[in-house]
Design a protein around this motif. Structure first.
Motif, PDB file in Angstrom:
ATOM      1  N   LEU A  26       0.500  -0.532   0.551  1.00 38.15           N
ATOM      2  CA  LEU A  26      -0.081   0.122   0.449  1.00 38.15           C
ATOM      3  C   LEU A  26       0.942   1.328   0.708  1.00 38.15           C
ATOM      4  CD1 LEU A  26      -2.721  -1.205   3.073  1.00 38.15           C
ATOM      5  CD2 LEU A  26      -3.349  -0.818   0.017  1.00 38.15           C
ATOM      6  N   ILE A  27       2.265   0.933   0.356  1.00 39.57           N
ATOM      7  CA  ILE A  27       3.174   2.344   0.845  1.00 39.57           C
ATOM      8  C   ILE A  27       3.730   2.154  -0.119  1.00 39.57           C
ATOM      9  CG2 ILE A  27       3.904   3.965   2.067  1.00 39.57           C
ATOM     10  CD1 ILE A  27       2.316   2.912   4.911  1.00 39.57           C
ATOM     11  N   LYS A  28       3.836   2.290  -1.075  1.00 40.27           N
ATOM     12  CA  LYS A  28       4.752   2.119  -2.456  1.00 40.27           C
ATOM     13  C   LYS A  28       5.869   3.006  -2.481  1.00 40.27           C
ATOM     14  CE  LYS A  28       1.266  -0.197  -5.684  1.00 40.27           C
ATOM     15  NZ  LYS A  28       1.314  -1.478  -5.476  1.00 40.27           N
ATOM     16  N   ASP A  29       5.670   3.694  -2.437  1.00 45.09           N
ATOM     17  CA  ASP A  29       6.884   5.087  -2.212  1.00 45.09           C
ATOM     18  C   ASP A  29       7.740   4.457  -0.982  1.00 45.09           C
ATOM     19  OD1 ASP A  29       5.442   6.701  -0.572  1.00 45.09           O
ATOM     20  OD2 ASP A  29       5.254   7.713  -1.421  1.00 45.09           O
ATOM     21  N   GLY A  30       7.563   3.858   0.189  1.00 48.08           N
ATOM     22  CA  GLY A  30       8.388   4.018   1.552  1.00 48.08           C
ATOM     23  C   GLY A  30       7.471   4.602   2.436  1.00 48.08           C
ATOM     24  N   VAL A  31       7.014   5.290   2.697  1.00 50.74           N
ATOM     25  CA  VAL A  31       6.596   6.961   3.133  1.00 50.74           C
ATOM     26  C   VAL A  31       5.092   6.831   3.538  1.00 50.74           C
ATOM     27  CG1 VAL A  31       6.174   9.785   3.363  1.00 50.74           C
ATOM     28  CG2 VAL A  31       8.132   8.168   1.876  1.00 50.74           C
ATOM     29  N   GLN A  32       4.139   6.937   3.180  1.00 51.94           N
ATOM     30  CA  GLN A  32       2.913   6.690   3.396  1.00 51.94           C
ATOM     31  C   GLN A  32       1.974   6.573   2.263  1.00 51.94           C
ATOM     32  OE1 GLN A  32       2.149  10.444   5.470  1.00 51.94           O
ATOM     33  NE2 GLN A  32       1.711  11.679   3.839  1.00 51.94           N
ATOM     34  N   ALA A  33       0.245   5.816   2.341  1.00 51.60           N
ATOM     35  CA  ALA A  33      -0.454   6.337   1.411  1.00 51.60           C
ATOM     36  C   ALA A  33      -1.307   6.523   1.955  1.00 51.60           C
ATOM     37  CB  ALA A  33      -0.656   4.232   1.834  1.00 51.60           C
ATOM     38  N   ARG A  34      -2.740   7.197   1.008  1.00 49.53           N
ATOM     39  CA  ARG A  34      -3.642   7.741   1.599  1.00 49.53           C
ATOM     40  C   ARG A  34      -4.715   7.089   1.736  1.00 49.53           C
ATOM     41  NH1 ARG A  34      -5.511  13.233  -1.438  1.00 49.53           N
ATOM     42  NH2 ARG A  34      -6.866  12.311  -2.428  1.00 49.53           N
ATOM     43  N   ILE A  35      -5.776   7.323   2.643  1.00 45.59           N
ATOM     44  CA  ILE A  35      -6.849   6.003   2.442  1.00 45.59           C
ATOM     45  C   ILE A  35      -8.020   6.695   2.304  1.00 45.59           C
ATOM     46  CG2 ILE A  35      -8.132   3.978   3.264  1.00 45.59           C
ATOM     47  CD1 ILE A  35      -5.103   3.172   4.488  1.00 45.59           C
ATOM     48  N   ILE A  36      -9.017   6.735   1.978  1.00 47.86           N
ATOM     49  CA  ILE A  36     -10.199   7.440   1.451  1.00 47.86           C
ATOM     50  C   ILE A  36     -10.786   6.729   2.205  1.00 47.86           C
ATOM     51  CG2 ILE A  36     -11.951   8.982   0.182  1.00 47.86           C
ATOM     52  CD1 ILE A  36      -8.952   9.946   0.319  1.00 47.86           C
ATOM     53  N   LEU A  37     -12.562   7.081   3.279  1.00 49.60           N
ATOM     54  CA  LEU A  37     -13.507   6.791   3.772  1.00 49.60           C
ATOM     55  C   LEU A  37     -13.880   7.902   3.147  1.00 49.60           C
ATOM     56  CD1 LEU A  37     -14.881   4.298   4.734  1.00 49.60           C
ATOM     57  CD2 LEU A  37     -13.808   4.924   6.742  1.00 49.60           C
ATOM     58  N   ASP A  38     -15.298   7.575   3.048  1.00 48.59           N
ATOM     59  CA  ASP A  38     -16.508   8.412   3.055  1.00 48.59           C
ATOM     60  C   ASP A  38     -16.134  10.084   2.741  1.00 48.59           C
ATOM     61  OD1 ASP A  38     -18.559   6.747   3.594  1.00 48.59           O
ATOM     62  OD2 ASP A  38     -17.918   6.731   5.768  1.00 48.59           O
ATOM     63  N   ASN A  39     -14.927   9.967   1.768  1.00 46.08           N
ATOM     64  CA  ASN A  39     -14.628  11.553   1.768  1.00 46.08           C
ATOM     65  C   ASN A  39     -13.609  12.242   2.294  1.00 46.08           C
ATOM     66  OD1 ASN A  39     -16.048  11.741  -0.689  1.00 46.08           O
ATOM     67  ND2 ASN A  39     -17.712  12.374  -0.307  1.00 46.08           N
ATOM     68  N   GLN A  40     -13.221  11.304   2.998  1.00 47.41           N
ATOM     69  CA  GLN A  40     -12.252  12.028   4.404  1.00 47.41           C
ATOM     70  C   GLN A  40     -11.165  11.152   4.133  1.00 47.41           C
ATOM     71  OE1 GLN A  40     -12.785  13.356   7.891  1.00 47.41           O
ATOM     72  NE2 GLN A  40     -14.979  14.336   7.118  1.00 47.41           N
ATOM     73  N   SER A  41      -9.729  11.284   4.381  1.00 50.04           N
ATOM     74  CA  SER A  41      -8.462  12.066   3.563  1.00 50.04           C
ATOM     75  C   SER A  41      -8.041  11.392   5.543  1.00 50.04           C
ATOM     76  CB  SER A  41      -7.773  12.143   3.471  1.00 50.04           C
ATOM     77  OG  SER A  41      -8.448  13.060   1.451  1.00 50.04           O
ATOM     78  N   TYR A  42      -7.172   9.477   4.927  1.00 46.00           N
ATOM     79  CA  TYR A  42      -6.487   9.123   5.966  1.00 46.00           C
ATOM     80  C   TYR A  42      -5.143   8.814   5.722  1.00 46.00           C
ATOM     81  CZ  TYR A  42     -10.735   8.915   8.720  1.00 46.00           C
ATOM     82  OH  TYR A  42     -12.123   8.859   9.274  1.00 46.00           O
ATOM     83  N   PHE A  43      -4.182   9.025   6.050  1.00 47.90           N
ATOM     84  CA  PHE A  43      -3.103   8.378   6.447  1.00 47.90           C
ATOM     85  C   PHE A  43      -2.282   7.286   6.649  1.00 47.90           C
ATOM     86  CE2 PHE A  43      -3.427  13.085   4.931  1.00 47.90           C
ATOM     87  CZ  PHE A  43      -3.454  13.303   3.803  1.00 47.90           C
ATOM     88  N   LEU A  44      -1.442   6.608   6.575  1.00 47.30           N
ATOM     89  CA  LEU A  44      -1.689   5.000   6.552  1.00 47.30           C
ATOM     90  C   LEU A  44       0.175   4.973   6.690  1.00 47.30           C
ATOM     91  CD1 LEU A  44      -0.888   2.251   8.456  1.00 47.30           C
ATOM     92  CD2 LEU A  44      -1.210   0.987   5.690  1.00 47.30           C
ATOM     93  N   ARG A  45       0.749   5.513   7.877  1.00 49.32           N
ATOM     94  CA  ARG A  45       2.854   5.584   7.617  1.00 49.32           C
ATOM     95  C   ARG A  45       3.695   4.067   8.389  1.00 49.32           C
ATOM     96  NH1 ARG A  45       6.291   8.430  10.689  1.00 49.32           N
ATOM     97  NH2 ARG A  45       4.357   9.540  12.421  1.00 49.32           N
ATOM     98  N   ILE A  46       4.173   4.305   7.864  1.00 51.09           N
ATOM     99  CA  ILE A  46       4.986   3.262   8.424  1.00 51.09           C
ATOM    100  C   ILE A  46       6.508   3.648   9.159  1.00 51.09           C
ATOM    101  CG2 ILE A  46       6.954   0.748   7.964  1.00 51.09           C
ATOM    102  CD1 ILE A  46       5.372   0.321   5.741  1.00 51.09           C
TER     103      ILE A  46
END
Length: 57
Positions: A27-47
């Protein structure tokens, strides 16, 4: 005869629904973070450097 009450055995659980599984690194292809959308809200997943996952809004 002892005075312990009878505790019925647990019944077999119903089959759990199928859960989709994703590797966080996919999910985090660039190694930094992924943006996840739920009900038009943005969330960020980070390792983190320690290998932990953080989900922020």
């Amino acid at each position: 005869m002892n005075d312990m009450t009878h505790v019925p055995r647990a019944t077999p659980a119903t089959k759990a629904p199928q859960i989709d599984t994703y590797d966080a690194r996919d999910l985090i292809k660039d190694g930094v973070q992924a943006r996840i959308i739920l009900d038009n809200q943005s969330y960020f997943l980070r390792i983190t450097r320690a290998g932990k996952l953080i989900l922020t809004k």
